[in-house]
Design a protein around this motif. Structure first.
Motif: not given
Ligand SMILES: NC(=O)C1=CN([C@@H]2O[C@H](COP(=O)(O)OP(=O)(O)OC[C@H]3O[C@@H](n4cnc5c(N)ncnc54)[C@H](O)[C@@H]3O)[C@@H](O)[C@H]2O)C=CC1
Ligand SMILES: O=C(O)CCC(=O)C(=O)O
Length: 446
Positions: A236-257
């Motif tokens: 993920i490039q960018g860890f503001g509002n959109v990047g961090s929330m995308t990371a959170k929900f992908l992580h919850e689905l079991g995706v390895k970031i």
């Protein structure tokens, strides 16, 4: 060996690269070309293109701000309102040193297309102020936010043009802006702005909405491509509002970031980054750099990682003729607006990468903003669960509409998304009698 400060300076200078570097990377030229192609593909009249190619109204404002030292600094800002035939214009406000008029115009056109694809009763708007907010004190930032609203007052309002957050603006900035608008009107108008704090009429789920929507579209794409997300990797490039929330929900689905970057640089962990801990860390440090258990990478290394999913969630023009060849991902989910140049797009297409285009991928934000505006209008507020269910339903409908167009016309997802969006706006133009010679019906299912 490069030291930390020179590497940060190098990464920051990348973040500061001009957004509209040349004609091929000018977002306004890019969006006009894509609209032209879809008008032709839909066999619509030239009149449709002439109406859509430029915003109906653009305002440039000077924004005087009293600084902490007592001096007045006069900032420049813009608001572009693309078209309001489906409803009031709507879209975020960006504070960034590289904001320019063509960028704001393009961002407002993208907003019109997003709302049309999602079936929302809005046209597109977008605003920007040329400022580096990291150089302002909190008091100066509040003065700037209030002064910008005073400057725009003739053209904004809950039935005219409804702002929201974008890069470097957040619920607190929306709160100041709402308060300024209310003071000028003399009464409370919560539906004037969305993305505001919940206590003053914000919606449950708006902070998470854009990232949640991005992940809903990734799930849909993964189903079509038979990718098992539990065994998938992402960067993920960018860890503001959109990047961090995308990371959170992908992580919850079991995706390895395995890789994440922001303007300070990037971090990598072969075993996967602990996203909840990183969110806490960034809340304190304001940057992903030096997060324990990770090694440092730059943006090029991030794009080159062996991942299934790449999410650009920062600024425009990141996936280019230079960077696209590095990309190994099967899915590129455009959480940012305009992250891919036409040359980058062509390279990804030739490599068979499945692109979830920005005007579909990141439309969860404006969708929950729509819900917020509806709740403000009713004066009745929904539970987070209800907001999330309604968001998911709308995003899946929209994804299906675009995917169906891709299959029926044998075109890529970007062209299909433009055809769905432009087609619906053209349908409204016809319904209002603005254009007559129209051939192709597009059903609005979203
Ligand atoms: N906030 C929202 O609801 C929506 C935002 N978007 C788009 O998503 C993108 C990100 O917006 P937000 O997350 O709201 O902004 P933000 O201001 O919260 O975060 C931006 C992030 O990008 C990073 N960044 C900047 N330059 C970078 C670079 N060169 N390399 C790596 N990272 C870099 C910043 O450090 C920060 O982490 C923008 O394109 C915005 O227009 C789209 C739809 C809705
Ligand atoms: O929430 C909104 O109204 C707009 C969000 C936005 O600026 C965007 O989708 O780019």
């Amino acid at each position: 060996m490069e030291n930390i400060s020179s590497k940060i300076a190098k990464n920051n200078s990348k973040a500061e690269a001009p957004i509209t570097a040349n004609k091929n990377e000018n977002p306004y030229e890019i969006v006009k070309e894509l609209i032209k192609e879809s008008v032709e593909a839909l066999r619509l009249s030239q009149g449709v293109y002439s109406i859509l190619e430029k915003p109906a109204r653009v305002m440039e404002v000077s924004i005087p701000v009293k600084m902490d030292d007592g001096q007045i600094r006069n900032f420049t800002g813009y608001r572009s309102q693309h078209i309001d035939i489906l409803g009031p214009t709507k879209g975020g406000i960006r504070f960034h040193p590289k904001v320019d008029l063509d960028e704001v115009k393009a961002l407002s056109i993208w907003m019109s297309l997003k709302s049309a694809i999602l079936g929302l009763p809005f046209g597109g708007g977008k605003g920007g102020v040329i400022v580096d907010p990291t150089q302002l004190s909190e008091c100066e930032l509040e003065n700037l936010s209030r002064s910008y609203i005073r400057a725009l007052i003739p053209i904004i309002g809950p039935e005219k043009d409804i702002p929201a957050p974008d890069v470097n603006t957040n619920p607190q900035v929306m709160g100041w802006m709402l308060d300024e608008f209310d003071r000028l009107r003399g009464y409370n108008v919560p539906g004037f702005i969305t993305g505001k704090p919940i206590i003053i009429g914000g919606s449950q789920g708006r902070i998470e909405a854009t990232g949640r929507g991005v992940v809903i579209t990734i799930v849909q794409a993964a189903k079509r491509l038979n990718i098992d997300l539990k065994n998938a990797k992402a960067a993920i490039q960018g860890f503001g509002n959109v990047g961090s929330m995308t990371a959170k929900f992908l992580h919850e689905l079991g995706v390895k970031i395995i890789g994440i970057s922001d303007a300070s640089g990037g971090i990598y962990s072969q075993n996967g980054i602990d996203v909840p801990e990183l969110i806490k860390y960034v809340n304190n440090t304001k940057a992903v750099m030096n997060f324990p258990g990770t090694t440092r990478i730059d943006n090029d290394e991030l794009f080159s990682l062996p991942v299934d999913i790449l999410v650009p969630a920062a600024l425009e023009n990141q996936i280019t003729e230079r960077t696209a060849p590095m990309i190994q991902a099967k899915i590129v989910a455009e959480a940012a607006n305009g992250p891919t140049t036409p040359a980058g797009d062509q390279i990804l297409d030739e490599k068979g990468v499945f692109i979830i285009p920005d005007i579909l991928c990141n439309s969860g934000g404006v969708t929950v903003s729509y819900f917020e505006w509806v709740q403000n209008t009713m004066g009745f507020y929904w539970k987070e669960k209800d907001v999330n269910e309604k968001l998911e339903e709308k995003m899946i409908y929209a994804f299906d509409d675009v995917f169906r167009m891709t299959v029926e016309k044998d075109i890529d997802m970007r062209k299909a998304s433009y055809m769905v969006g432009v087609g619906r706006i053209a349908e409204a133009l016809k319904a209002r009698g603005w254009v007559k010679d129209w051939s192709m019906p597009i059903n609005c299912k979203a």
